[in-house]
Design an enzyme around this catalytic site. Structure first.
Site, short mmCIF file in Angstrom:
data_model
loop_
_atom_site.label_atom_id
_atom_site.label_comp_id
_atom_site.label_asym_id
_atom_site.label_seq_id
_atom_site.Cartn_x
_atom_site.Cartn_y
_atom_site.Cartn_z
N ASP A 329 -18.32 -23.81 28.04
CA ASP A 329 -17.36 -24.55 28.85
C ASP A 329 -17.34 -23.96 30.24
O ASP A 329 -17.38 -22.75 30.40
CB ASP A 329 -15.97 -24.45 28.22
CG ASP A 329 -15.80 -25.47 27.11
OD1 ASP A 329 -16.35 -26.57 27.25
OD2 ASP A 329 -15.15 -25.14 26.10
N GLU A 370 -4.78 -19.16 43.56
CA GLU A 370 -5.17 -20.11 44.60
C GLU A 370 -4.47 -19.78 45.91
O GLU A 370 -5.09 -19.78 46.97
CB GLU A 370 -4.81 -21.54 44.17
CG GLU A 370 -5.68 -22.11 43.07
CD GLU A 370 -5.19 -21.74 41.67
OE1 GLU A 370 -4.28 -20.89 41.54
OE2 GLU A 370 -5.73 -22.29 40.69
N ARG A 404 5.43 -31.23 43.53
CA ARG A 404 4.01 -30.87 43.52
C ARG A 404 3.57 -30.30 44.87
O ARG A 404 2.50 -30.58 45.38
CB ARG A 404 3.14 -32.07 43.12
CG ARG A 404 3.37 -32.43 41.65
CD ARG A 404 2.39 -33.43 41.13
NE ARG A 404 2.58 -34.71 41.79
CZ ARG A 404 1.59 -35.46 42.25
NH1 ARG A 404 0.35 -35.05 42.15
NH2 ARG A 404 1.85 -36.61 42.82
N MET A 405 4.50 -29.54 45.46
CA MET A 405 4.20 -28.85 46.73
C MET A 405 4.87 -27.49 46.68
O MET A 405 5.80 -27.27 45.92
CB MET A 405 4.81 -29.62 47.91
CG MET A 405 4.10 -30.91 48.25
SD MET A 405 4.77 -31.59 49.77
CE MET A 405 6.48 -31.78 49.39
N ASP A 540 -11.60 -25.64 21.34
CA ASP A 540 -10.25 -25.38 20.86
C ASP A 540 -9.49 -26.65 20.49
O ASP A 540 -8.57 -26.61 19.70
CB ASP A 540 -9.45 -24.55 21.88
CG ASP A 540 -9.47 -25.17 23.27
OD1 ASP A 540 -10.01 -26.29 23.42
OD2 ASP A 540 -8.96 -24.53 24.20
N ASP A 544 -12.57 -31.45 19.73
CA ASP A 544 -13.77 -30.63 19.67
C ASP A 544 -14.28 -30.48 18.24
O ASP A 544 -15.40 -30.03 18.02
CB ASP A 544 -13.50 -29.21 20.20
CG ASP A 544 -13.49 -29.17 21.71
OD1 ASP A 544 -14.13 -30.06 22.32
OD2 ASP A 544 -12.84 -28.28 22.28
#
Lengths: 704, 604
Positions: A329, A370, A404-405, A540, A544
């Site tokens: 992955d 990040e 989302r900021m 996982d 899968d």
């Protein structure tokens, strides 16, 4: 777009070249283990169990035979009692040493199992009845399908799946990792393991296994040997050494009439005694590998477990050595779990420096990788130092799922960074206008698989920060090593083909599967297998499961769903997908150890011939004494020295059998050359000085 | 070794090397059903055989069917040869009247046990001869029974090799070819044309080919002598090419009518090796990697040349007992020297030693000198060659499938050392392959060791059927370790389907005829059936693509590995036995003790 803010712990900073983290090494000769193994060595003398090991069974029969003959001679006062006694003793030692090797491996496995078992403490469970009432029952009374409630500070009573709620769980008892993990209903993080502890919140769990049938239970049984079945390769090797035993049995049995003929025609000397013939037989049959074979297999399983991986069968461990294709992955395995800033793209009329400055300011309080990467990039590109803006009455706006900021309100400026559409909305609400170049840049980055973060200063949209996947340090070399060993690495990613290609090239994988759906994975595995390749993968999620089941080696993450764990043939308790690489090398090491010891065992025979054959016939043909190249001082000593060497070499090689032969990433040709030199040529040479030395010692001690 | 000896082997080996590829490539074409330059000439023969026998060319067989066909064919061959021998007195082409009421003086009667032994011997490509050809069998039996078996037993061996090659070459296939088609193609396109050419060449060099009566001659001293002749060239050619080795005459290729000149000698040695050597290339070509074939060729060459060097040097050094008596046996300007007992002066040491080495390498068993008269170490080389399970080039087909079984064992052990389940040519070597290879190795070891041991222990009553009264070893002409070597050699030769003899034993008694016959059957069929089982199992498997993690089965490393496997697994089993035979005899020879008579010099 919020992958950067997932509530997970900091990414592992380990490089892939230091895989030993979490390995619970155990000293090779742990006193309690040795003690229990010594006891087992004697119990294993039981012929009914020993018959499963044909080589050692033959040795035991030989030892029993010489014992009887010795006792008979003792009663009659005939024969060379001293010599016969020593031979008998060493033949029994040979069997005991082999038993000891196996018992050691089993005891080490058992010790490992005990560690696991300690996590299985009896707890009380709060079972939810159909009526909605709660009854308190012991955890051993739980059956598959029962639903229990667990809240903070309670131990989860059994393996199961979260069907309601979300909680942080401390799984350190099984993983050794102290940071808590999140377990929530739905999705791929719903599985919980018995014995782990809920730290916060309340969850409803559906128990998935009956007592005694959990993964842990199965694993414990497996390592304790109760369920240990011989693996295919082990069976084949057993056939080979049993066949060789039969051939040497023929050679030794027929030696009696041959010798009788020689004695008859020369009228000199005597036919070698049964004791001497048995000694020759035991020396020639491959006792070294015969004695260590099962220990090698058990130790291989044990090594896998030391890496905190539960293998459901020895066969799976063996198969992992054969793997020719690894499906890896991308996220978490090839790349770091988090993306990093690599570029500032300002909109028209904004300089890159201004954008970098605002981006850095808005990220100063952002502790996510990040955020930190933005600070670092701005510093690297423009030399902006992290300013301590706390002193200037700055107010930090943390990330939230609604806005989302994140950002900072500072000196009246409202600095924000976040998902492009959120920032666009923010700017528009402030009355600002977003230039089309910004959305275009954002789209372009998205298309190529990167993550765009828009940056705004109040009503002004400044530009985009480009976040990108970073290939883990050392990954390239690691994949190169795999290639040397003949293993193809294939990157699996949800990214589009362009991005995937870029990362694939950067990481140096051989192939990639972009925008991969579970069906794609399954199809890819089938295609590889149809070409004769063996495939290993990790997974996982429930989706899968088919691929995990199809793969030759399927490693399920312990954090994954029950379905995934059932489908795979190994479970990684640490849920670390990189572990696949270690598993492959353990599988290889297992096979190499078997091959090396078999070669060594067979190569040893040459020296033993030179010790025993002249000794056997020197009374009939004195001239055969010329073959006594080691100049062993008497025929008795020669036979005894060979038998003793044969017994001691088993014990001497126990550490090698338990630890495994060192396996460096090399291509097969160099590996073969190296091992043939050490174990083949070495196996031919080593016994000469060994037997010579024992002969000298026996002489000094007046034993023969 | 003399300079001429060294030159001889160099030239010989270069010629062998030169013919391997073209012949091997041609054989691959034949067995894969491609048209060759011989098809326009011989195609009709093949088609005629199919039409007459009802064989369908395209029909493929599973390994069990293939094995059943081979067994059925062998059984019919056996019955045919047995009865032709027993009934030879009633059959034509019998100018000497063998088996009739008035056989020639000194003729050997074909008893049931001798007929059994000979029939098994030729059916199994062994060609052990408990009889003397010119004093036992009619021309008809020599031609219709023995020469025919020389062709088809070789073709059957080659067929099995093809089946095994297909096992490696095919992917997930159920079938491994058609025995009848392989048998026909091998005979029609390979053995027949080569034999025809070779027989014509031999005729041109003076080998007789006639159906006339033996010649009654009067010698210069006035003595009367019967000179045996017959259809010799036709049998001689296939005897060599088919790695059969059963001579028309008792003296085999040391007889001037079988092997008249040094040139025929050279070509005859080469012809023994031609097909086994060529098959290594055929193998490489059919599995799609000629390096694999050359690797096997190298393994075989190394072992052959090594054996030759030892044998030739031992023979060249001569007998120290004679030297001590003042006999000049060293190489001088006027003589080649060496141990010339039992050797033809016209061939000399080198080409005799080469023949002895090659004939036991390739499971041929023909001789141009008497192995019994070799120095002990010189004689150990042929014995060792037999005990390697005849894989140093080996018999037609049988050498290739033999060495492939060894490769399977070698790959299995060493292949583990690269950290993968062992694989050979992309096929995983697993339980079944290992089991079958071990059965084959055990069967021949069993046969050699047990029959030798039994015979040493046997005592017979007066007037019994089996043997003259007394010990079975009373049939030996030599005592001590040499007598033991003779016996060990006999059962090694029979079990490995070689057929050469150390001689020195009277083996034409029911005991020896039946035991040696049994040894031949074990050596042939308990090797072939496991081989075909391996072929079937391999054919069903997937082919794993080669990567840098794959054990390299070509190149010098693998050559060393395979040589080691053959010596350690194959031959070392016999080291204790050999040490009581040739090894101790050599040591004793240097002490001045020889074993020419049954009276053992020890203690006297």
């Amino acid at each position: 777009m919020s992958t950067m803010h997932r509530p997970v712990t900091a990414p592992e900073e380990e490089t892939l070249l230091s895989p030993k983290r979490g390995v619970r090494a155990r000293p090779l000769f742990d006193p309690p283990i040795v003690k229990s193994a010594l006891r087992q060595s004697f119990l294993k003398l039981n012929p009914a169990t020993l018959i499963k090991n044909p080589v050692m069974f033959v040795v035991e029969v030989g030892a029993a035979l010489t014992t009887v003959l010795m006792l008979r001679n003792l009663a009659a006062g005939a024969g060379q009692i001293g010599f016969e006694f020593q031979i008998t003793l060493w033949l029994w030692f040979t069997v005991l040493f082999a038993n000891f090797a196996e018992a050691m491996a089993e005891a080490r496995g058992k010790a490992q199992a005990d560690t696991l078992r300690r996590t299985k403490t009896e707890t009380r469970a709060r079972r939810l009845l159909d009526s909605g009432e709660i009854e308190i029952v012991p955890s051993s009374a739980l059956r598959a399908g029962d639903v229990v409630l667990c809240e903070a500070d309670e131990v989860i009573p059994g393996d199961g799946e979260v069907i309601e709620g979300v909680a942080s769980v401390d799984e350190s008892v099984i993983t050794g990792e102290s940071a808590p993990v999140i377990r929530e209903s739905g999705g791929d993080r719903s599985a919980v393991t018995g014995g782990t502890r809920v730290l916060s919140d309340q969850i409803k769990i559906r128990i998935s296994s009956n007592p005694g049938e959990t993964f842990l239970d199965r694993m414990i049984r497996l390592v304790e040997g109760a369920q240990r079945q011989k693996t295919p390769n082990e069976i084949a090797l057993n056939i080979l050494i049993a066949g060789l035993t039969l051939i040497f049995l023929l050679a030794v049995v027929t030696l009696q009439p041959y010798a009788a003929y020689a004695v008859d025609t020369t009228k000199a000397g005597s036919v070698p005694s049964i004791v001497v013939l048995v000694s020759l037989l035991v020396c020639l049959i491959p006792t070294t590998i015969g004695g260590l074979l099962s220990a090698i297999g058990i130790a291989g399983m044990d090594r896998v477990m030391q890496h905190n991986v539960l293998a459901m069968s020895g066969k799976a461990v063996e198969a992992s050595g054969d793997v020719t294709t690894l499906l890896l992955d991308k996220t978490g395995t090839i790349t770091l779990g988090n993306r990093q800033a690599v570029e500032f793209i300002p909109t028209d009329g904004v300089t890159e420096a201004e954008l970098a400055d605002v981006a850095q300011l808005s990220s100063l309080a952002d502790e996510t990788p990040e955020g930190r990467s933005i600070v670092v990039l701005a510093k690297e590109k423009f030399g902006f130092r992290g300013r301590n803006i706390l002193e200037h009455e700055a107010e930090f706006i943390p990330f939230s799922a609604y806005t989302r900021m994140s950002g900072v309100d500072w000196q009246g400026r409202r600095l924000r960074k976040g998902a492009t559409d959120a920032v666009v909305k923010f700017v528009t609400e402030q009355g600002g206008r977003v230039p089309s170049s910004l959305t275009e840049a954002s789209d372009r980055i998205s298309r190529n698989g990167g993550t765009p973060l828009a940056v705004a200063d109040g009503a002004r949209a400044l530009g985009i920060v480009h976040l990108k996947d970073i290939v883990k340090g050392g990954m390239r070399e690691r994949l190169k090593h795999l290639r040397t060993m003949g293993i193809r690495s294939v990157m699996i990613t949800g990214d589009n083909p362009l991005t995937a290609a870029a990362i694939a090239q950067e990481a140096g994988v051989d192939d990639f599967l972009a925008q991969a759906t579970p069906e794609d994975k399954l199809a890819y595995i089938r295609k590889e297998q149809s070409l004769g390749r063996l495939v290993a993968m990790t997974g996982d999620g429930t989706n899968d499961a088919p691929a995990l089941a199809q793969a030759d080696v399927g490693v399920a993450m312990n954090s994954g769903t029950t379905a995934a764990k059932e489908a795979g043939n190994m479970v990684d308790l640490d849920s670390n997908p990189t572990k696949l690489l270690e598993i492959v090398s353990i599988g290889k090491q297992l096979l190499i150890t078997r091959g090396a010891l078999t070669t060594f065992s067979i190569a040893n025979d040459i020296a033993k011939y030179f010790a025993i054959i002249p000794a056997m016939f020197v009374s009939t043909y004195p001239v055969l004494g010329r073959l006594n190249v080691m100049h062993l001082h008497s025929p008795e000593s020669a036979v005894l020295s060979a038998v003793i060497f044969n017994a001691l070499i088993i014990i001497a090689l126990v550490p090698l059998a338990l630890r495994g032969v060192r396996c460096k990433p090399q291509d097969a040709a160099s590996l073969l050359r190296r091992n043939l030199l050490i174990y083949g040529i070495g196996g031919i040479i080593a016994p000469f000085p060994g037997i010579w030395l024992i002969d000298r010692v026996l002489g000094l001690l007046h034993l023969a | 070794m003399t300079t001429s000896g060294i030159l001889y082997i160099i030239v010989f080996f270069l010629v062998l090397l030169a013919i391997t590829k073209p012949l091997g490539s041609f054989m691959a074409d034949v067995y894969e059903g491609r048209r060759t330059f011989l098809h326009p000439v011989l195609g009709w023969v093949e088609n005629l055989i199919y039409r007459a026998s009802g064989v369908r060319e395209e029909e493929e067989q599973r390994w069990t069917e293939y094995a059943a066909s081979l067994l059925a064919f062998s059984l019919v061959s056996f019955v045919f040869v047995y009865f032709l021998q027993r009934l030879q007195g009633l059959l034509p082409l019998n100018p000497m009247g063998f088996g009739t009421a008035h056989p020639p003086a000194g003729a050997t009667p074909v008893t049931p046990d001798l007929a059994f032994n000979t029939a098994v011997s030729f059916m199994t490509n062994t060609n052990w001869q408990a009889y003397g050809g010119e004093t036992t069998l009619s021309y008809f039996v020599q031609m219709a029974a023995l020469t025919v078996q020389n062709f088809v037993s070789a073709a059957a061996g080659m067929a099995v090799a093809m089946a095994l090659i297909r096992g490696f070459a095919r992917k997930q296939a159920k079938t491994i070819g058609n025995f009848w088609v392989d048998l026909t193609r091998g005979t029609v396109y390979i053995l027949l044309p080569l034999s025809l050419l070779f027989a014509l060449f031999l005729c041109a060099r003076g080998v007789p080919q006639t159906l006339a009566h033996y010649i009654q001659a009067t010698t210069l001293q006035g003595a009367h002598q019967t000179i045996a002749v017959g259809p010799v060239a036709s049998q001689e050619a296939i005897k060599m090419l088919g790695t059969n080795g059963g001579g028309f005459f008792n003296a085999n290729s040391s007889h001037p009518y079988e092997n008249p000149t040094p040139l025929t000698n050279f070509i005859e040695i080469l012809s023994m090796l031609a097909i086994p050597a060529g098959l290594t290339y055929t193998f490489g070509k059919m599995v799609g990697d000629t390096r694999q074939g050359w690797t096997l060729f190298t393994v075989m060459s190394v072992m052959m040349l090594g054996g030759f060097l030892i044998c030739c040097s031992a023979e060249q050094s001569g007998n120290p007992v004679l030297t001590r008596m003042g006999v000049q046996t060293a190489h001088t300007q006027t003589q080649d020297g060496g141990n010339m007992e039992g050797k033809e002066v016209r061939f000399g040491i080198a080409s005799s030693a080469l023949w002895a080495t090659v004939t036991t390498d390739v499971s041929c068993g023909s001789v141009n000198s008497m192995h019994d008269s070799y120095t002990p170490i010189g004689g150990l080389v042929p014995l060792f060659n037999l005990q390697t399970d005849e894989v140093i080039f080996g018999g037609d087909g049988s050498g290739l499938y033999g060495i492939l079984l060894y490769a399977i064992v070698g790959v299995f052990i060493a292949g583990l050392m690269v950290g993968r389940t062992p694989e050979y040519l992309g096929k995983k070597i697993e339980q079944k392959e290992v089991k079958m290879a071990m059965i084959a190795v055990i069967a021949t070891a069993f046969s050699i060791l047990i029959f030798t041991g039994l015979t040493l222990d046997m005592h017979f009553k007066a007037n019994g059927y089996w043997n003259p009264p007394g010990a079975a070893i009373a049939n030996f002409n030599n005592g001590g370790p040499h007598g033991f070597s003779e016996l060990l050699y006999a059962f090694s030769s029979a079990s490995e389907n070689n057929g050469s003899a150390f001689a020195g034993i009277n083996v034409n008694t029911p005991w020896y005829n039946l035991m040696l016959g049994l040894a031949m059957l074990i050596g042939r069929f308990l090797f072939i059936i496991p081989t075909l089982a391996v072929a079937g199992s391999l054919a069903e498997k997937k082919k794993i693509p080669e990567t840098s993690g794959t054990l390299p089965t070509q190149g010098l490393l693998f050559v060393g590995l395979l040589v080691g496997t053959i010596i350690i697994i194959g031959a070392l089993t016999f080291f204790p036995a050999d040490s009581l035979g040739p090894i101790v005899e050599q040591l004793l020879m240097h002490q001045g003790k020889l074993f020419s008579t049954i009276v053992f010099p020890f203690g006297s």
